[in-house]
Design a protein around this motif. Structure first.
Motif, short mmCIF file in Angstrom:
data_model
loop_
_atom_site.label_atom_id
_atom_site.label_comp_id
_atom_site.label_asym_id
_atom_site.label_seq_id
_atom_site.Cartn_x
_atom_site.Cartn_y
_atom_site.Cartn_z
N GLN A 338 38.96 32.34 36.98
CA GLN A 338 39.72 33.59 36.91
C GLN A 338 40.85 33.60 37.94
O GLN A 338 40.71 33.09 39.05
CB GLN A 338 38.80 34.78 37.17
CG GLN A 338 37.71 34.97 36.14
CD GLN A 338 38.25 35.44 34.81
OE1 GLN A 338 39.25 36.15 34.73
NE2 GLN A 338 37.60 35.01 33.73
N GLU A 339 41.98 34.21 37.57
CA GLU A 339 43.13 34.26 38.47
C GLU A 339 42.84 35.05 39.75
O GLU A 339 43.40 34.78 40.80
CB GLU A 339 44.34 34.88 37.75
CG GLU A 339 44.90 33.99 36.65
CD GLU A 339 46.15 34.59 36.02
OE1 GLU A 339 46.61 35.64 36.54
OE2 GLU A 339 46.65 34.03 35.03
N TRP A 372 32.89 38.41 42.12
CA TRP A 372 34.18 37.98 41.57
C TRP A 372 34.85 36.96 42.49
O TRP A 372 35.72 36.20 42.05
CB TRP A 372 35.11 39.17 41.37
CG TRP A 372 35.38 39.98 42.61
CD1 TRP A 372 34.68 41.04 43.06
CD2 TRP A 372 36.44 39.76 43.56
NE1 TRP A 372 35.22 41.52 44.25
CE2 TRP A 372 36.31 40.75 44.57
CE3 TRP A 372 37.49 38.84 43.66
CZ2 TRP A 372 37.19 40.85 45.66
CZ3 TRP A 372 38.36 38.92 44.73
CH2 TRP A 372 38.21 39.91 45.72
#
Length: 865
Positions: A338-339, A372
């Protein structure tokens, strides 16, 4: 507690509470001040232990037989607000009796005349510095303090400085102030040290020693992985006595499964610029370990998937564009990442621009829960007090001279993500560190530091630090019958200290019911124990009757004085005990037979033997009976014996069903088994992944490939197993055994406390320990039957050689039918000799042996060939 304490944690908590009890008594009686320390290696769960201590201190604890201190006030002190916040979060996470209102962060607005009993206050250095609003006006050199008999107004409309509050708390005879120094070694430098501002040591010493009108805090508890500086400083204080320091056995910590067993160091095998190469390799490792955790979660049918993270450790003055190039390499290698999966913990506390990436700041204590974050960029600000169990890969851009910073940070990454060892899977029990700017010579210092936990101190038995190892997988040429035989072999574990059989039975019943293996097992267990207590009332009827009389009456003596004759006499008296006295005796009995059982048995007696129209009175009578039971030692012994029998019966009956549960659930039952006063069998786990070194460094610095062997249960892609044997005996025994007819496989039994290691208990003085035989060989007969042999090259030079041999002999006596051979081999002179421990005559000789050499030279042994 929400967590079940490990045995070493239980022991440490009991020792701390003993010190607290003594220190509080001596303070209130004689105004004596005391201090002591607790030292445990990084990852031992010091905050969890502290939570258990605070629960008992404030609320009491039956397990530790500890009465609460109604005036207890705790100051938790460190030099870092974020570290305090993390400690506060962990205390709440671990405790089910400490509420958020009990844990008070002292802010600049804090203004009380004294601290409140039952509270834990979090203070840090900055709050006590001269610039802090909490202390303004306390310093005699400042305005706002009494001068020449005139009391000036405190600034900021503040009635009390924090020092006034501490002084008032100490001087209140109804309160007991405890100071807990987190990372205690950091606060004991001499005043004016150049390593810090020079102010913090002064602040900590003022808390301990007192300053001016403010007395020193009565009870000081220092917590750290390295407490020598704290201990030395306390020993030099003339007006403060010391209590026994609490030292946690590092081998028990490593054996507990809370710490990763293996640390893998990847370094270039040649000189050059390899930072991007190892960054790509680190990314591959992160992808690989992510997939491994996902596969494990699917296998276990577990929704909680571990999301591992990579730490990029950069210098204190990093090149932001260079970090941007590193992130480019990561995303090129793992485009699916994920960016927004990157964060940093720099001191700037704001978003940073690394090349084309804008990376947000995250506070260290939030990293673990913020799943995350998959790549974390850090300097060295999080090397103390912070930990993140899901941080499983680190790429350090520090040069070789910064090895201390590397070991400190890596030492924070050693906790196992699930707080337990993954059975048989060394890949999931390992942490990877890639060092692009190190060579194999300089990495040796890092390895040595990590063997002692990363903070110095004694070596951690069972931990391995491997340089550029290879992963070994199950050997596909080994028949499945061999694996079945391995898993059928009985292994023993150490008993858990302070385990109460009734508590063990109750815990077992709860788990069996929760897993649906024995519905309403809790009710069944208590019903059986009610029968046992009824039996005890008949068996010890006279003793219980006398004890009940003692509960229901209060004896005393009254003084009679005749002023005419000036004579005095004492008259004995008896009075009926009131409700409070009976309840106090009942509560104490609950500690003997367990509080839960005391409650259910009282209800049972009230219903079955009491008047249904007078339930309240019947319950008081029942409490008196239970109180009497607690006063008869024989009742406790009888109850615990029967509780142990029922627990063993259930563990045996549901053994197969338990083996069918997930690893997480099996671990719960494994712990319950280990709570036994006597060693119990535990099941071996099937090994699925081992990390093995493939080379060894010689004294001259050259590298040499390790010898490889065929037929091992785990192997590399070419079917071979590399191993470095420290003794030539082991090589000779291995070669001899592999040449025997019918041998189809062998197993190098791990020497560490892992689930796939066969253990045998033995007595070394008063200590019960575990030996792990070196080799297990498997042979297959023509009819397909697989048999197992234990062959242990037994060193004669060690002081525990005979105790180990006796333990192995007793194991052979009990489990001999499971093995074809149980042999202990030793080299005496130039000849190998063997003791066949399946032979009764040999076991008898071992049991009476006083000299290991004479034993092997006697007729009990034969030549080994």
């Amino acid at each position: 507690m929400k967590f079940t304490l490990k045995d070493y944690q239980d022991e440490a908590v009991a020792d701390v509470l003993t010190n607290f009890k003594k220190a509080a008594k001596r303070w209130h009686e004689d105004q004596d001040k005391h201090a002591f320390s607790l030292t445990a290696t990084t990852g031992a769960g010091k905050t969890v232990m502290a939570a258990a201590v605070f629960e008992a201190l404030i609320h009491g604890d039956d397990t530790f037989d500890f009465e609460p201190d109604p005036g207890a006030v705790v100051i938790w002190f460190s030099d870092d607000p974020s570290l305090n916040e993390q400690s506060r979060f962990r205390l709440l996470e671990a405790s089910d009796r400490l509420s958020i209102s009990d844990l008070v962060v002292v802010q600049n607005t804090f203004n009380r005349d004294k601290l409140e009993a039952g509270k834990i206050y979090f203070l840090n250095t900055q709050k006590l510095s001269k610039s802090s609003l909490l202390v303004r006006g306390h310093d005699p050199d400042e305005d706002g303090i009494e001068k020449s008999g005139q009391l000036a107004m405190m600034p900021d409309l503040r009635s009390f400085t924090i020092w006034d509050t501490i002084q008032n708390t100490i001087e209140d005879s109804k309160l007991t102030l405890y100071l807990v120094l987190d990372e205690a070694h950091r606060g004991m430098r001499a005043s004016g040290s150049s390593n810090n501002s020079g102010e913090r040591p002064t602040i900590v010493r003022r808390l301990i020693n007192g300053s001016g009108a403010v007395p020193g805090i009565p009870i000081v508890w220092g917590i750290s992985a390295t407490v020598e500086r704290f201990n030395d400083a306390i020993a030099g204080m003339q007006d403060r006595a010391t209590l026994p320091n609490v030292v946690v056995d590092s081998s028990k910590v490593q054996a507990s499964g809370l710490l990763k067993d293996t640390i893998i160091l990847d370094v270039p095998s040649e000189m050059g610029q390899f930072d991007t190469v190892l960054v790509r390799r680190g990314t591959d490792k992160l992808k690989e370990i992510t997939g491994a955790w996902r596969a494990y979660a699917e296998q276990q049918d577990d929704a909680d998937i571990v999301l591992p993270m990579m730490v990029l450790q950069v210098p204190n003055s990093p090149d932001h564009n260079e970090i941007g190039r590193v992130l480019d390499a990561i995303y090129e290698r793992w485009p699916e990442l994920q960016e927004d999966a990157v964060a940093h913990v720099f001191g700037e506390h704001s978003s940073q621009q690394f090349g084309g990436y804008s990376v947000p700041y995250i506070s260290p204590e939030r990293v673990q829960e913020s799943t995350w974050v998959r790549v974390l960029i850090a300097k060295d600000a999080i090397s103390t007090g912070w930990d993140c169990p899901r941080a499983e890969v680190m790429v350090s851009f520090r040069p070789a001279k910064d090895r201390t910073h590397i070991t400190q940070l890596l030492g924070r990454m050693v906790r196992t993500p699930l707080a337990r060892r993954i059975p048989g899977n060394e890949r999931l029990n390992a942490v990877d560190c890639l060092l692009p700017f190190f060579d194999e010579k300089s990495v040796k210092d890092v390895a040595q530091a990590l063997m002692s936990g990363g903070d110095g101190g004694e070596e951690l038995p069972g931990r391995r630090v491997l340089v550029n190892p290879e992963e070994m997988k199950p050997n596909t040429n080994i028949p499945e019958k061999v694996w079945d035989k391995l898993l059928s072999l009985p292994s023993q574990s150490l008993p858990k200290r302070q385990a109460r059989p009734v508590k063990r039975l109750t815990s077992l019943a709860h788990e069996l019911s929760a897993d649906g293996l024995l519905p309403e097992a809790g009710k069944m267990a208590h019903a059986e124990m009610h029968k046992v207590l009824n039996g005890a009332r008949e068996r010890y009827k006279e003793e219980i009757t006398n004890a009940r009389k003692a509960v229901l009456t209060v004896e005393g003596r009254s003084l009679r004085a005749d002023f005419g004759s000036r004579e005095m006499s004492f008259d004995d008296f008896l009075e009926a005990a009131d409700y409070a006295v009976i309840e106090d005796a009942y509560r104490k009995a609950g500690r003997v037979i367990s509080p839960d059982l005391a409650t259910t048995y009282s209800d049972f007696l009230a219903r079955t033997e009491g008047d249904p129209d007078e339930l309240e009175e019947s319950l008081v009578e029942a409490h008196a009976t239970v109180a009497a039971l607690g006063l008869v030692p024989e009742v406790r012994d009888y109850l615990e014996t029967e509780a142990e029998k029922l627990a063993i019966q259930w563990l045996t009956k549901y053994r197969i069903e338990i083996k069918g549960l997930s690893d997480d659930r099996q671990e719960v039952y494994r712990q319950i088994r280990e709570w036994s006063a006597d060693p119990l069998d535990v099941d071996l786990a099937r090994p699925t992944s081992w990390m093995q070194p493939t080379t060894i460094r010689e004294a001259d610095g050259s590298e040499k490939l390790l010898p490889c062997y065929e037929k091992h249960l785990l192997c590399s892609d070419d079917g071979l197993f590399p191993e470095h044997f420290t003794s030539s005996w082991e090589v000779d025994v291995l070669q001899t055994e592999l040449q025997r007819d019918g041998v189809v496989a062998w197993f190098r039994n791990p020497s560490r406390a892992s689930h796939d290691s066969l253990g045998v208990t033995y007595e070394d003085g008063v200590e019960t320990r575990v030996l792990r035989p070196d080799f297990i060989f498997f042979s297959q007969y023509e009819d397909g039957t697989v048999v197992a042999d234990i062959v242990d090259p037994h060193g004669t030079q060690f002081s525990d050689a005979i105790p180990k041999l006796k333990g192995l002999a007793r194991y052979a006596e009990v489990y001999g039918s499971v093995f074809r051979r149980v042999d202990a081999v030793a080299k005496i002179g130039d000849t190998f000799r063997v003791l066949d421990l399946k032979e009764p005559m040999v076991r008898s000789a071992v049991e009476s042996a006083t000299s290991i050499k004479e034993l092997y030279e006697s007729g009990a042994a034969n030549d080994y060939s």
